[in-house]
Enzyme design. Structure first.
Site, PDB file in Angstrom:
ATOM      1  N   ARG A  15      42.022  90.435  15.167  1.00  0.00           N
ATOM      2  CA  ARG A  15      41.972  89.406  15.828  1.00  0.00           C
ATOM      3  C   ARG A  15      43.595  89.242  16.652  1.00  0.00           C
ATOM      4  O   ARG A  15      43.674  88.523  17.751  1.00  0.00           O
ATOM      5  CB  ARG A  15      41.689  88.015  15.243  1.00  0.00           C
ATOM      6  N   TYR A 339      79.993  91.180  35.340  1.00  0.00           N
ATOM      7  CA  TYR A 339      79.489  92.361  34.316  1.00  0.00           C
ATOM      8  C   TYR A 339      80.910  92.830  33.585  1.00  0.00           C
ATOM      9  O   TYR A 339      81.677  93.588  34.216  1.00  0.00           O
ATOM     10  CB  TYR A 339      78.795  93.085  35.070  1.00  0.00           C
ATOM     11  N   ASN A 359      80.665 100.705  33.835  1.00  0.00           N
ATOM     12  CA  ASN A 359      80.600 101.585  32.496  1.00  0.00           C
ATOM     13  C   ASN A 359      80.086 102.637  32.231  1.00  0.00           C
ATOM     14  O   ASN A 359      80.020 103.522  31.245  1.00  0.00           O
ATOM     15  CB  ASN A 359      80.601 100.563  31.082  1.00  0.00           C
TER      16      ASN A 359
HETATM   17  C1  UD1 Z   1      40.467  85.472   2.220  1.00  0.00           C
HETATM   18  C2  UD1 Z   1      39.472  84.855   1.402  1.00  0.00           C
HETATM   19  C3  UD1 Z   1      39.242  83.506   1.770  1.00  0.00           C
HETATM   20  C4  UD1 Z   1      40.242  82.431   2.273  1.00  0.00           C
HETATM   21  C5  UD1 Z   1      40.872  83.316   3.297  1.00  0.00           C
HETATM   22  C6  UD1 Z   1      42.424  82.566   3.469  1.00  0.00           C
HETATM   23  C7  UD1 Z   1      38.978  86.764   0.067  1.00  0.00           C
HETATM   24  C8  UD1 Z   1      37.567  87.504  -0.469  1.00  0.00           C
HETATM   25  N1  UD1 Z   1      38.521  85.580   0.900  1.00  0.00           N
HETATM   26  O1  UD1 Z   1      39.631  85.566   3.404  1.00  0.00           O
HETATM   27  O2  UD1 Z   1      38.346  82.849   0.797  1.00  0.00           O
HETATM   28  O3  UD1 Z   1      39.678  81.466   2.620  1.00  0.00           O
HETATM   29  O4  UD1 Z   1      41.809  84.527   2.517  1.00  0.00           O
HETATM   30  O5  UD1 Z   1      42.962  83.308   4.559  1.00  0.00           O
HETATM   31  O6  UD1 Z   1      39.787  86.921  -0.555  1.00  0.00           O
HETATM   32  N2  UD1 Z   1      44.103  92.030   2.858  1.00  0.00           N
HETATM   33  C9  UD1 Z   1      44.455  93.224   2.118  1.00  0.00           C
HETATM   34  N3  UD1 Z   1      43.484  94.099   1.973  1.00  0.00           N
HETATM   35  C10 UD1 Z   1      42.241  93.998   2.479  1.00  0.00           C
HETATM   36  C11 UD1 Z   1      41.914  93.060   3.283  1.00  0.00           C
HETATM   37  C12 UD1 Z   1      42.958  91.872   3.248  1.00  0.00           C
HETATM   38  O7  UD1 Z   1      45.553  93.543   1.939  1.00  0.00           O
HETATM   39  O8  UD1 Z   1      41.498  94.971   2.299  1.00  0.00           O
HETATM   40  C13 UD1 Z   1      45.167  91.339   3.252  1.00  0.00           C
HETATM   41  C14 UD1 Z   1      45.282  90.571   4.581  1.00  0.00           C
HETATM   42  O9  UD1 Z   1      46.427  91.531   5.156  1.00  0.00           O
HETATM   43  C15 UD1 Z   1      45.962  89.176   4.629  1.00  0.00           C
HETATM   44  C16 UD1 Z   1      45.032  88.785   3.489  1.00  0.00           C
HETATM   45  O10 UD1 Z   1      44.821  90.057   2.460  1.00  0.00           O
HETATM   46  O11 UD1 Z   1      47.266  89.112   4.270  1.00  0.00           O
HETATM   47  C17 UD1 Z   1      43.899  87.965   3.565  1.00  0.00           C
HETATM   48  O12 UD1 Z   1      42.926  88.853   4.413  1.00  0.00           O
HETATM   49  P1  UD1 Z   1      42.005  88.074   5.423  1.00  0.00           P
HETATM   50  O13 UD1 Z   1      41.196  89.226   5.845  1.00  0.00           O
HETATM   51  O14 UD1 Z   1      42.896  87.248   6.427  1.00  0.00           O
HETATM   52  O15 UD1 Z   1      41.387  87.154   4.556  1.00  0.00           O
HETATM   53  P2  UD1 Z   1      39.808  87.068   4.480  1.00  0.00           P
HETATM   54  O16 UD1 Z   1      39.220  88.306   3.420  1.00  0.00           O
HETATM   55  O17 UD1 Z   1      38.862  86.852   5.487  1.00  0.00           O
END
Ligand code: UD1
Ligand code: CA
Length: 430
Positions: A15, A339, A359
């Site tokens: 996003r 400058y 320079n």
């Molecule tokens: C997750 C939570 C959701 C919560 C939301 C808050 C889960 C299943 N869901 O949503 O309940 O409301 O966060 O922001 O956990 N990331 C990884 N590896 C992956 C996917 C994500 O490291 O495979 C990291 C992302 O970089 C990020 C964080 O995890 O820093 C959250 O990931 P994001 O995709 O924003 O959250 P959701 O899974 O949508």
């Protein structure tokens, strides 16, 4: 500090619509992820960052600034999702705090609140008017019963306004047992970290909801979110420095890098940007000036001055439309339109309007050295490398291509001539 921290930063951040990894987008001059690492370092000495997308680039940027951070590369092909991110992560201490890399506004005191108490799991909850997109937190009798992801919600569950902010403090032993048991039987076919809550509840363990500030825990997902986070961070930074004694005229118009520091009584007028790790002491930066990675002591800059990286100004005044780069000025006045690059200029010296250090010859940069009590006349070009010794006078409009010795006058001008009555010959009598 016997708590481990794991920062999840493997997600792609689609996003954000950017080729730069989401967590490297900056807030107040510092990548978002660095803000999260800084907060983690306030409470822990065992920090692991989980990476996958552009892992190498992110790891390199972290290692250029921090020492002792551990990295874990997620097997995101086989094990996508926040639960997949935790697979194989080793932590040192009894308790593990799991953070997200896209929460630059998180503070030490909130992390402390999340790690307090003796519940086996503390999880962050925010109450949102519009909970869309987040996992809903089902709370029963004061404890968390379940987290349901938006895509897995029933119509009634969609109305729940308590949402999972995604930060948890968990007994490490539970993580070790639960993470290998996660599956991907859900709407997104991902391994959900949130399923550990279900497993804990099934074992009748206490999962405690910690209500946290939306401002700090709402992740940054888009460039719009980034701009909101920036405003909040700037307000914090400005308020901090005003409390420390910096005077700011129209603070909302001032930008200050998170790495900049101030000492003594400094004044920043409206529209000023203080970028990079600038260090200001008793400095007065006038309206609409930009200072970047520079040291400024007992000096004034601007209005509309620009001090670029690796510059040092001491007891110096530079005025409007004066640009200084990689130069040291001590006790110097350069009031207008100049400058000064790759130069060292000593005390008592006055730089006339329109002075330029040439320079750069198109290939290399060269140094200009100017001694004490030198008077450089207006519109002078100093073709570097060149040295002007102490007590020198340079006539206005000169192009200086050779060193000038102590006490000398240097002048290079086409002699002026006048032609009597030429105007009338050319235009005729009026
Ligand atoms: C997750 C939570 C959701 C919560 C939301 C808050 C889960 C299943 N869901 O949503 O309940 O409301 O966060 O922001 O956990 N990331 C990884 N590896 C992956 C996917 C994500 O490291 O495979 C990291 C992302 O970089 C990020 C964080 O995890 O820093 C959250 O990931 P994001 O995709 O924003 O959250 P959701 O899974 O949508
Ligand atoms: Ca996701």
């Amino acid at each position: 500090m016997s708590i481990s921290v794991v920062i999840l930063a493997a997600g792609q951040g689609t996003r954000m619509k950017s080729s730069t990894p989401k967590v490297l987008h900056t807030i107040s001059g510092k990548p978002m992820l660095f803000h999260a690492i800084d907060a983690a370092q306030e409470i822990s000495t065992d920090i692991t960052v989980v990476l996958y997308h552009q892992a190498k680039r992110i790891q390199e940027e972290i290692e250029a600034v921090y020492q002792g951070i551990q990295f874990h590369i997620q097997d995101a092909e086989q094990f996508p999702g926040t639960g997949g991110a935790m697979k194989g992560v080793k932590t040192r201490y009894e308790r593990t705090l799991i953070l997200n890399g896209d929460m630059p506004l998180i503070t030490k005191s909130s992390l402390e609140a999340l790690t307090a108490g003796d519940a086996e799991i503390n999880m962050s909850v925010i109450r949102l008017e519009n909970p869309s997109g987040y996992g809903r937190v089902i709370i029963e009798e004061g404890n968390v019963h379940e987290i349901v992801e938006q895509k897995d919600c029933t119509p009634e569950q969609l109305l729940v306004q308590n949402v999972n902010a995604g930060v948890y403090a968990v007994n490490s032993e539970l993580l070790e047992r639960y993470i290998p048991k996660l599956n991907n039987n859900n709407a997104q076919a991902e391994y959900y970290l949130t399923d550990i809550i279900k497993m804990a509840v099934e074992e009748e363990r206490v999962v405690h909801p910690v209500f946290v500030a939306e401002e700090e825990f709402k992740g940054v997902n888009s460039k719009l979110d980034l701009s909101h986070a920036e405003e909040i961070m700037q307000t914090r930074i400005r308020n901090h420095w005003m409390r420390e004694g910096v005077i700011m005229r129209l603070p909302q118009t001032i930008f200050i890098d998170a790495r900049a520091t101030f000492e003594g009584e400094c004044t920043l007028e409206n529209g000023v940007s203080i970028l990079g790790a600038s260090r200001l002491k008793e400095a007065h930066i006038k309206a609409n000036s930009v200072v970047e990675d520079a040291v400024i002591e007992a000096s004034s800059v601007g209005p509309m001055g620009r001090v670029r990286p690796d510059s040092l100004l001491k007891h110096t005044h530079i005025g409007n439309f004066v640009e200084v780069k990689k130069s040291t000025l001590e006790g110097v006045k350069a009031g207008h339109l100049a400058y000064l690059g790759d130069a060292t200029i000593d005390s008592g010296t006055n730089i006339g309007a329109g002075t330029i250090t040439c320079n750069y010859d198109g290939k290399k940069k060269y140094q200009t050295k100017i001694g004490k009590n030198v008077f450089i006349g207006s519109d002078t070009q100093l073709v570097a490398p060149v040295t002007i010794e102490d007590d020198v006078l340079i006539a206005a409009g000169s192009t200086i291509t050779k060193d000038v010795a102590k006490g000398e006058l240097a002048m290079s001008r086409t002699p002026m001539k006048t032609i009597k009555n030429f105007f009338y010959r050319f235009f005729g009598e009026k």
